[in-house]
Design an enzyme around this catalytic site. Sequence first.
Site, PDB file in Angstrom:
ATOM      1  N   GLY A 233      43.372  54.553  43.505  1.00 17.18           N
ATOM      2  CA  GLY A 233      43.653  55.354  44.702  1.00 17.18           C
ATOM      3  C   GLY A 233      44.979  56.074  44.571  1.00 17.18           C
ATOM      4  O   GLY A 233      45.073  57.265  44.800  1.00 17.18           O
ATOM      5  N   PHE A 234      46.024  55.314  44.215  1.00 15.73           N
ATOM      6  CA  PHE A 234      47.370  55.864  43.973  1.00 15.73           C
ATOM      7  C   PHE A 234      47.917  56.617  45.178  1.00 15.73           C
ATOM      8  O   PHE A 234      48.739  57.530  45.025  1.00 15.73           O
ATOM      9  CB  PHE A 234      47.364  56.762  42.724  1.00 15.73           C
ATOM     10  CG  PHE A 234      46.683  56.136  41.543  1.00 15.73           C
ATOM     11  CD1 PHE A 234      47.232  55.006  40.943  1.00 15.73           C
ATOM     12  CD2 PHE A 234      45.499  56.646  41.037  1.00 15.73           C
ATOM     13  CE1 PHE A 234      46.600  54.402  39.859  1.00 15.73           C
ATOM     14  CE2 PHE A 234      44.868  56.037  39.956  1.00 15.73           C
ATOM     15  CZ  PHE A 234      45.421  54.923  39.368  1.00 15.73           C
ATOM     16  N   GLY A 461      42.150  47.997  42.110  1.00 15.26           N
ATOM     17  CA  GLY A 461      42.361  47.849  40.683  1.00 15.26           C
ATOM     18  C   GLY A 461      43.663  47.130  40.406  1.00 15.26           C
ATOM     19  O   GLY A 461      44.079  46.960  39.256  1.00 15.26           O
ATOM     20  N   ARG A 591      58.948  36.638  42.914  1.00 13.73           N
ATOM     21  CA  ARG A 591      58.013  35.768  42.209  1.00 13.73           C
ATOM     22  C   ARG A 591      56.871  36.583  41.619  1.00 13.73           C
ATOM     23  O   ARG A 591      56.362  37.496  42.254  1.00 13.73           O
ATOM     24  CB  ARG A 591      57.436  34.722  43.180  1.00 13.73           C
ATOM     25  CG  ARG A 591      56.508  33.770  42.463  1.00 13.73           C
ATOM     26  CD  ARG A 591      55.849  32.722  43.338  1.00 13.73           C
ATOM     27  NE  ARG A 591      54.763  32.119  42.571  1.00 13.73           N
ATOM     28  CZ  ARG A 591      53.807  31.356  43.086  1.00 13.73           C
ATOM     29  NH1 ARG A 591      53.813  31.075  44.373  1.00 13.73           N
ATOM     30  NH2 ARG A 591      52.862  30.871  42.314  1.00 13.73           N
ATOM     31  N   ASN A 594      50.913  36.268  39.103  1.00  8.10           N
ATOM     32  CA  ASN A 594      50.038  36.075  37.946  1.00  8.10           C
ATOM     33  C   ASN A 594      50.511  37.012  36.844  1.00  8.10           C
ATOM     34  O   ASN A 594      50.283  38.218  36.919  1.00  8.10           O
ATOM     35  CB  ASN A 594      48.586  36.397  38.340  1.00  8.10           C
ATOM     36  CG  ASN A 594      47.630  36.240  37.167  1.00  8.10           C
ATOM     37  OD1 ASN A 594      47.801  35.364  36.325  1.00  8.10           O
ATOM     38  ND2 ASN A 594      46.638  37.096  37.110  1.00  8.10           N
ATOM     39  N   GLN A 601      49.645  45.769  35.792  1.00 14.08           N
ATOM     40  CA  GLN A 601      50.049  46.766  36.793  1.00 14.08           C
ATOM     41  C   GLN A 601      51.219  47.603  36.283  1.00 14.08           C
ATOM     42  O   GLN A 601      51.252  48.819  36.447  1.00 14.08           O
ATOM     43  CB  GLN A 601      50.521  46.050  38.073  1.00 14.08           C
ATOM     44  CG  GLN A 601      49.438  45.800  39.066  1.00 14.08           C
ATOM     45  CD  GLN A 601      49.041  47.082  39.751  1.00 14.08           C
ATOM     46  OE1 GLN A 601      48.344  47.907  39.186  1.00 14.08           O
ATOM     47  NE2 GLN A 601      49.482  47.272  40.967  1.00 14.08           N
ATOM     48  N   GLU A 668      54.044  50.108  42.265  1.00 12.46           N
ATOM     49  CA  GLU A 668      54.606  51.438  42.038  1.00 12.46           C
ATOM     50  C   GLU A 668      55.831  51.453  41.138  1.00 12.46           C
ATOM     51  O   GLU A 668      56.106  52.440  40.462  1.00 12.46           O
ATOM     52  CB  GLU A 668      54.922  52.087  43.389  1.00 12.46           C
ATOM     53  CG  GLU A 668      53.633  52.373  44.138  1.00 12.46           C
ATOM     54  CD  GLU A 668      53.804  52.719  45.598  1.00 12.46           C
ATOM     55  OE1 GLU A 668      53.959  53.893  45.903  1.00 12.46           O
ATOM     56  OE2 GLU A 668      53.771  51.796  46.440  1.00 12.46           O
TER      57      GLU A 668
END
Length: 704
Positions: A233-234, A461, A591, A594, A601, A668
């Site tokens: 989407g961004f 995503g 933190r 994962n 990302q 981002e």
Amino acid sequence: MNRKDGTAKVTGTATYGAEHQIAGLVHGYLITANIASGKIVSINTETALKSPGVIKIITHENRPSIAEPTNNFMDSKIYEARLPLSDNQIHYGGQIIGLVVAETFEQARHAAHLVEVEYSSQPPDIDPEQVEFSDAPSMFGEDMTFKKGEFETGDLSDAMDQADIHITATYTTATELQAPMEPHAIIAHWEGNNALTVYEPSQWVVGSQQTYAELFDLSKEQVRIITPFIGGGFGSKAFPWSHAILCVAVARELQRPLKVVLSRRQMTANAGHRSQTEQTLSIGVKNDGTLLAIDHLAKSFTSPVDVFTEPCTGITPAMYRADNLRTRQELAVFNVGVPTFMRAPGENPGLWALESAMDELAWALDIDPVELRLKNETHQHQQKNLPFSAKAFSECLRVGVKEFGWFQEPRQVRSMSRDGQQIGWGMSASTFPALRGMATVTVRLLADGSAEVLTSANDMGTGCYTIVAGTASEILQLPVEQIQVKIGDSSLPNGGMAGGSQMTATLVPAVMSACQEVLKQAQKSTAIEALEYLKTSGQEAIEGTASSSPGEEGQKWAFQSWGAHFCEVSVDEEIARLRVKRWLSVMNVGRVMNPKTAASQVRGAIIMGIGHALMENCDFDPYLGLPTVYDLATYHYATHADVPRIEVIFVGEPDYNFNPAGVRGLGEIGITGVSAAIANAVYHATGKRIRDLPMTPDKLMINN
Ligand code: MOS
């Protein structure tokens, strides 16, 4: 943890917006304007209506009724304030001027091309030299987050006088497209006039639900948005666009489920972009590298039909300490579609300018660029007047220096080569504010030993499925395979918005609380004990619901994530070929829920940043004002061959001032600073300072 939705995605069982199978579905194809400015004199649909399979053609002459939305973010929010087909005016090339509905997609598309439109056109505004700029207004009202980027502290001219060295430079960026892999698409399914189901990629299902309710005079409960999977989407899938509003309106008139899918060409005008920008930075500094003054002026462009300022200057008061600061944003109107949020809106072009200028300063002062940044770190957000919480920016720099093998001695331009190519190293800082919203989550522990987590949140995503499952698994102490995550449906508890890098920080604390609530309901301390209790009780499930939202902490702290990029480039000067050869990023994001999806990302954002630096550009024809880009062959972004191995390291501590999970966002931040790191490396390799993005070969050839 591996990606929870990975298997569904690679095997094709993940269902995207346009793929839902609805009986009796008909297809819509948009008619779009072939001029960029003017009006429709006549529109003739006679031949098109006789074409096989055509059911209806909608233009401004028979437009469906749609209520004016409040469009204030709280009650409703649409990307383009002008409702579709409002009148005969054309404000930008590719603007929607009609919709053909037919039994098949091919019939609708064919008929759309048979519609004859006569225009009267005028020269479009598309040249930055020919338009007038004015101070950018606040977007979305004075109360909203996106204030105009204006700030002043200290005495700028006095400080510039005291400086030993000044630099002033102008940096530009090109118009960019979000270009998600999944095109924009919608299926609108009405049952009667009071029950609407929308299948559409949405970063904010609850927001869309409210908005469609307002546009079509329904209650929230009468609208359901379903979006289990989103192919990127961004920022371009947060609110309804005009094609979607039109689709819902026409589907109601026809009382048939209607699907509209945008072509890539249609997406260029009708699904957002990042405005081109021009930024001028003046910086005054002492010989020892102490920053005295920063003056940052940014210009961007909006559309005639809405206001969006690319907020480049927002980051400047947060990044480095300078007692004398001034930021300004100016805006002009182009005949283009509506610009909007695109991954790190403002921060990405803002850091392109600031981090390029910092490198120029480092050379001018003969100071290592890492040293210059360490020396000027600020522990206070200078606009908010609050201390940063859990900031480990200097650690990002130090770890980066060590792991990259950064210069031990002063760097020299054109000092490295390999296989006949110039080699250069560059670095930059990276940053993005940490946001958090409200979320409600329901967790159900089932007698078969599995648990369900239910919330309307979205995974575009980003890894949301995975970290929600991981969090529930951790609190309930159940294997992650036994956690079912159900998201992307507005009928589930309100999970907030996937935007502003806030989904994780919003959702994870609520997931934790809901899991604890399940244990509390059972009066047990582990899920295993609760399951024993469940089996004997004869109940179907133990259910817990909890909400979490920010408190007063934002009045005590400024929350922000930090990072540093280090890269190596090669430049083949004979053919002006620039390649990114090596990349290391060190990130401080609180933190890390994962490491695998988190690093993924960051890598994705760096790849997008490489595109922004090297190739992405949606050009417009200077006479016609129409985009010269219309698909993924004409809009170039980074492919595998353009991307080196990217190493990502996380440093710092959980940010417990921010939320009980200690997690900030990382959707981002990765893109910020990437283009500056590359340009800085190009300067080291070649001695050419490139200040205009993208760094295409023509710019590398020019001697400067
Ligand atoms: Mo983002 S640009 O807030 O989807």
